[in-house]
Structures are given as structure tokens and as C-alpha cells.
Write a protein that holds these residues in place. Structure first.
Motif, PDB file in Angstrom:
ATOM      1  N   ILE A   1       0.994  -1.308   0.017  1.00 15.46           N
ATOM      2  CA  ILE A   1      -0.006   0.019  -0.094  1.00 15.46           C
ATOM      3  C   ILE A   1       0.698   1.327  -0.239  1.00 15.46           C
ATOM      4  CG2 ILE A   1      -0.286   0.127   2.562  1.00 15.46           C
ATOM      5  CD1 ILE A   1      -3.249   0.530   0.392  1.00 15.46           C
ATOM      6  N   LEU A   2       1.867   1.216   0.685  1.00 13.45           N
ATOM      7  CA  LEU A   2       2.900   2.194   0.692  1.00 13.45           C
ATOM      8  C   LEU A   2       3.584   2.552  -0.817  1.00 13.45           C
ATOM      9  CD1 LEU A   2       4.545   4.559   1.568  1.00 13.45           C
ATOM     10  CD2 LEU A   2       6.274   2.819   2.501  1.00 13.45           C
ATOM     11  N   GLN A   3       3.756   1.316  -1.743  1.00 10.96           N
ATOM     12  CA  GLN A   3       4.267   1.360  -2.681  1.00 10.96           C
ATOM     13  C   GLN A   3       3.311   1.875  -3.688  1.00 10.96           C
ATOM     14  OE1 GLN A   3       5.732  -2.525  -3.908  1.00 10.96           O
ATOM     15  NE2 GLN A   3       6.633  -1.833  -6.073  1.00 10.96           N
ATOM     16  N   GLN A   4       2.290   1.634  -3.539  1.00 16.04           N
ATOM     17  CA  GLN A   4       1.052   2.319  -4.495  1.00 16.04           C
ATOM     18  C   GLN A   4       0.936   3.725  -4.114  1.00 16.04           C
ATOM     19  OE1 GLN A   4      -3.012   0.487  -4.042  1.00 16.04           O
ATOM     20  NE2 GLN A   4      -3.851   2.169  -4.988  1.00 16.04           N
ATOM     21  N   ALA A   5       1.125   4.252  -2.882  1.00 12.70           N
ATOM     22  CA  ALA A   5       1.163   5.482  -2.590  1.00 12.70           C
ATOM     23  C   ALA A   5       2.096   6.397  -3.426  1.00 12.70           C
ATOM     24  CB  ALA A   5       1.250   5.969  -1.311  1.00 12.70           C
ATOM     25  N   LEU A   6       3.129   5.631  -3.899  1.00  7.54           N
ATOM     26  CA  LEU A   6       4.442   6.299  -4.423  1.00  7.54           C
ATOM     27  C   LEU A   6       4.194   6.015  -6.135  1.00  7.54           C
ATOM     28  CD1 LEU A   6       6.776   5.013  -1.891  1.00  7.54           C
ATOM     29  CD2 LEU A   6       6.251   7.245  -2.152  1.00  7.54           C
ATOM     30  N   THR A   7       3.276   5.376  -6.467  1.00  7.25           N
ATOM     31  CA  THR A   7       3.248   4.979  -7.915  1.00  7.25           C
ATOM     32  C   THR A   7       2.652   6.189  -8.809  1.00  7.25           C
ATOM     33  OG1 THR A   7       3.415   2.677  -7.434  1.00  7.25           O
ATOM     34  CG2 THR A   7       2.926   3.011  -9.439  1.00  7.25           C
ATOM     35  N   HIS A   8       3.320   6.735  -9.537  1.00  5.56           N
ATOM     36  CA  HIS A   8       2.609   7.890 -10.553  1.00  5.56           C
ATOM     37  C   HIS A   8       2.019   6.971 -11.492  1.00  5.56           C
ATOM     38  CE1 HIS A   8       2.404  11.065 -13.815  1.00  5.56           C
ATOM     39  NE2 HIS A   8       2.184  11.633 -12.598  1.00  5.56           N
ATOM     40  N   SER A   9       0.745   7.688 -12.168  1.00  4.59           N
ATOM     41  CA  SER A   9       0.200   7.130 -13.168  1.00  4.59           C
ATOM     42  C   SER A   9       0.787   6.738 -14.211  1.00  4.59           C
ATOM     43  CB  SER A   9      -1.114   8.006 -13.683  1.00  4.59           C
ATOM     44  OG  SER A   9      -0.603   9.117 -14.048  1.00  4.59           O
ATOM     45  N   SER A  10       2.019   7.479 -14.738  1.00  2.00           N
ATOM     46  CA  SER A  10       2.823   7.313 -15.766  1.00  2.00           C
ATOM     47  C   SER A  10       3.412   5.840 -15.803  1.00  2.00           C
ATOM     48  CB  SER A  10       4.015   8.153 -15.959  1.00  2.00           C
ATOM     49  OG  SER A  10       4.851   8.079 -14.663  1.00  2.00           O
ATOM     50  N   TYR A  11       3.561   5.562 -14.676  1.00  2.00           N
ATOM     51  CA  TYR A  11       4.205   4.106 -14.137  1.00  2.00           C
ATOM     52  C   TYR A  11       3.127   2.882 -14.521  1.00  2.00           C
ATOM     53  CZ  TYR A  11       7.133   0.164 -12.382  1.00  2.00           C
ATOM     54  OH  TYR A  11       7.502  -1.170 -12.148  1.00  2.00           O
TER      55      TYR A  11
ATOM     56  N   TYR B   1       0.198   2.983 -15.467  1.00  2.00           N
ATOM     57  CA  TYR B   1      -0.626   2.562 -16.833  1.00  2.00           C
ATOM     58  C   TYR B   1       0.299   1.405 -17.695  1.00  2.00           C
ATOM     59  CZ  TYR B   1      -3.832   6.404 -16.112  1.00  2.00           C
ATOM     60  OH  TYR B   1      -4.864   7.155 -15.513  1.00  2.00           O
ATOM     61  N   SER B   2       1.810   1.772 -17.661  1.00  2.00           N
ATOM     62  CA  SER B   2       2.422   0.985 -18.557  1.00  2.00           C
ATOM     63  C   SER B   2       2.497  -0.617 -17.926  1.00  2.00           C
ATOM     64  CB  SER B   2       3.831   1.588 -18.940  1.00  2.00           C
ATOM     65  OG  SER B   2       4.436   1.737 -17.891  1.00  2.00           O
ATOM     66  N   GLU B   3       2.496  -0.392 -16.364  1.00  2.00           N
ATOM     67  CA  GLU B   3       2.992  -1.735 -16.024  1.00  2.00           C
ATOM     68  C   GLU B   3       1.516  -2.425 -15.183  1.00  2.00           C
ATOM     69  OE1 GLU B   3       5.852  -2.911 -15.663  1.00  2.00           O
ATOM     70  OE2 GLU B   3       6.779  -1.172 -17.000  1.00  2.00           O
ATOM     71  N   ASN B   4       0.337  -1.877 -15.675  1.00  2.00           N
ATOM     72  CA  ASN B   4      -0.814  -2.382 -15.313  1.00  2.00           C
ATOM     73  C   ASN B   4      -0.885  -2.663 -13.661  1.00  2.00           C
ATOM     74  OD1 ASN B   4      -3.481  -3.045 -15.669  1.00  2.00           O
ATOM     75  ND2 ASN B   4      -2.940  -5.242 -16.217  1.00  2.00           N
ATOM     76  N   THR B   5      -0.456  -1.529 -12.932  1.00  2.00           N
ATOM     77  CA  THR B   5      -0.509  -1.648 -11.488  1.00  2.00           C
ATOM     78  C   THR B   5      -0.996  -0.289 -10.753  1.00  2.00           C
ATOM     79  OG1 THR B   5       1.050  -1.939  -9.575  1.00  2.00           O
ATOM     80  CG2 THR B   5       1.708  -0.494 -11.375  1.00  2.00           C
ATOM     81  N   PRO B   6      -1.810  -0.472  -9.730  1.00  2.00           N
ATOM     82  CA  PRO B   6      -2.286   0.577  -9.129  1.00  2.00           C
ATOM     83  C   PRO B   6      -1.546   2.010  -9.041  1.00  2.00           C
ATOM     84  CG  PRO B   6      -2.494  -0.991  -7.604  1.00  2.00           C
ATOM     85  CD  PRO B   6      -1.856  -1.484  -8.616  1.00  2.00           C
TER      86      PRO B   6
END
Lengths: 215, 215
Positions: free
Chosen positions: B20-30, B32-37
Motif C-alpha cells: 500500500i505504501l508502494q502504491q502511494a508512491l506510484t505515479h500513473s505514468s508508471y 498505466y504501463s505496468e498495469n499496477t495501481p
């Protein structure tokens, strides 16, 4: 006092300190003249409590919806007209303490009551009230794309939306309007045309929202 | 993974579910391409959590201040630039997961982290984070009356503010500008004059706020 007990029964919460409920019902017109607190501070608090309870609820309930959709649903629940209708269903107009007013902002009173319940009983109790009187109502996402655009642009960018009529065509009774929508600090422009300005504005809003991947 | 543990130490909260911390750091640019939230849903949630924690804190801490003042202080704490500075102090730019971006919206990441802490640890834990990294900073009420007017008009009436230049006087290098400010749905008009448009707008904002008894 009897009145307040009746209201407690209506909302299904018994206050430890009934004065806080009284404050939630006191309009500034009465408060100023009697030197007693008005509902405004409680409204400030209740607005934030309402906002977070709704946000948590729809975040959990709608795991597959994106932020734009959630923002739209939240806006529908905290919408002034919706809250006004909640207040009318509770017949809050019979409990307002005011001077010389008849046109009560029941949406504000609903928020103030939520704030009062929070102060008196904590987050869980205000959540119960919100679930009982707001969330049990089925609500549709706002279909008013102008309002949605205004809301999301504010929430995301703290910016304003501007509609500009850049072209008009045709005779007076058969005009076509061309509207573009701009957002302060954004390069993207939405465009729309229609037989009324409103229609063109809505289409421009949708165009903008799509270009920004917000819908 | 090591990076995430380092960030946990920085923020002083250990996640039960580190994803959940990882998700909080993940920008949509990444994302979308990796199909991760991406962090956007958490940002939506964190925004509401932040808002309510600040509202409760200043409501209790400032019992003598009116709603307008509280709204102003709250706006200062949830201000984008302030949150960006909180993110910079935490050096969050070193932890963002993105593709091809360098200009990170750390204010959004701060909100997403608040949302992530809430999901992982509940309201008390997110409150701790907010107290530690936001509320311990001394903050002044916004002195930007244009921004304050925009904020309060939105919060109270869900309306927009419009500035209109209605008169210009004097030669080009010594102009005086006359501005009036209008709010959708309100009859009150604020007026101001100044040697720059900005100055006239600020004065018009103050005039409007005073007429509406908001300051």
C-alpha cells in the motif's frame, strides 16, 4: 427543550450535552442578538467529517472506480441541494433557532448536526448518522458535467474554469454557439458546440474532461 | 524494497502491508504501463483524511475563532505549496515510482501516503503522521485575500469569483485600476483600486469579505 428531545428521537442520537445540539440549530441572526454561539463553527467541523466519512465509504465500496469517479460521487453526496433535501426530510425547519428568517439553509444545519454529534459522541456516532440519513439513499453520479468539471478542477488543481464564446453562427432563431473551456494553469482546451450556450458548455466540459483523462 | 523500508523509517510508521505504501508512491505514468495501481485513489482518500484531521485540530485549538478564520487556517495547511514543501522535506522525490517524469507533484504523494497509512493503520496513525509532519509547523493564516476569497466562496456557496476591470485612469506609466469583484448568486459587490490590477483585486476581495462579514 422538549423540542430538542423530539429532534434527538428523530435523528436517533441522545446527546450527553444537549447544548451542543442547540448550538447546531442556532442561526447567526439569533446568535448575534442573544450573544450565544451560532452553528457556523459546528458547520465547519461537520463539513469535514461528512466529507471524510463519504470518501472512506465510497473508496471501500468502489474498489474498481478511479479517482475522478469517486470525486464525482462524493460531490453528489455533499451537494448543497442533496443536503437540503436531507434536512427537509428531517423537518429541520421546525427546529431552527433564528430571528426574522424563514428561508433556512438546512444543508448547513445538517452539517452542523454532524459536527455536534462528533463533538458529543465521536466519529463513530457521526458516521452512524451519515449512514442512516445520507448513505442509505441511492445516489447517481452527477450528470451535470459543468459542475463536475468545476469540482474536480478545484479539488485537483485549486484552479478556476472559464467558458469563452468564440464563435456564433446563423440567424437569431437558429444560432449555433461555439464555446471553449479553459482552466487556469492548464494548456488543454475543451471545445463544444450547441444550439444553446449551455449545451455547448456541457459539451466543452466533456471534451476537456476526456482530454485530461478525467472521465 | 530496501528503499521502502528507508521511507518507513523516515515517516515513522511501519506498514503491515508494504504494497500500500508502494502504491502511494506510484505515479500513473508508471501504473498505466505496468498495469499496477497508481496513487490517485489513495490521494483522493488522503485528501479527505487530511482535511478532517486539520479541521478537528484547529476547531479544538481555536475555540474563539469564527468559521471564516478556521477556514482560512485550514486552507493554509492543505495548500498545495505547503504540502509540496512537506514532501520535499521528506525527500519524497527519491521514492516516487514514475516513468519519464521529473517534476513530481509531491503534494499529491503526501496525501496518498496519508491515505495509505489510514488504510493500513487507521485514523489514529494517519493523525500521528499529520501531527508530526504538518501540524508541528507553525503556519500563518493566508494573507492572500484573493485565494482566501476563492476558497471561502467555494466552501460556503460552491460559487465562483469574478474580477472585472471597470475603469482605468491616467497615462500608461501611471495608471490607476478600478476592479470590482462579483460572486455568482450574490448581490454584494466588492470594489478596489490600485496602481496594479493585482493590488486592486486584493482590495476588492477585502472589501467583499468585509461586506459579507467574512473577516
Amino acid at each position: 427543550m422538549e423540542k430538542l428531545i423530539k429532534l434527538e428521537e428523530k435523528i436517533g442520537y441522545k446527546f450527553k450535552n444537549i447544548e451542543i445540539l442547540q448550538q447546531a440549530l442556532t442561526h447567526s441572526s439569533y446568535a448575534y442578538s442573544e450573544n450565544t454561539p451560532s452553528y457556523e463553527r459546528l458547520e465547519f467541523l461537520g463539513d469535514a467529517i461528512l466529507n471524510v466519512i463519504i470518501a472512506i465509504y465510497i473508496y471501500i465500496k468502489m474498489p474498481d472506480k478511479n479517482e475522478a469517479f469517486l470525486t464525482n460521487i462524493k460531490a453528489a453526496y455533499i451537494n448543497r441541494n442533496f443536503l437540503q433535501s436531507v434536512g427537509e426530510n428531517l423537518q429541520l425547519q421546525n427546529f431552527v433557532i433564528a430571528k426574522g428568517l424563514t428561508n433556512y439553509r438546512l444543508d448547513q444545519i445538517v452539517e452542523a448536526i454532524i459536527g455536534a454529534i462528533y463533538i458529543d459522541g465521536g466519529m463513530k456516532e457521526s458516521e452512524k448518522f451519515i449512514k442512516k440519513f445520507l448513505l442509505k439513499k441511492e445516489i447517481e453520479p452527477l450528470l451535470d458535467y459543468k459542475n463536475f468539471l468545476k469540482t474536480i478542477v478545484w479539488e485537483k488543481y485549486k484552479s478556476s474554469v472559464h467558458y469563452i464564446l468564440y464563435k456564433e453562427e446563423g440567424p437569431p432563431h437558429e444560432k449555433t454557439f461555439y464555446i471553449k473551456v479553459e482552466v487556469d494553469g492548464k494548456q488543454t482546451i475543451g471545445k463544444g458546440m450547441g444550439t444553446t450556450k449551455k449545451e455547448a458548455e456541457i459539451k466543452a466540459s466533456i471534451d476537456f474532461l476526456k482530454k485530461m483523462k478525467l472521465i
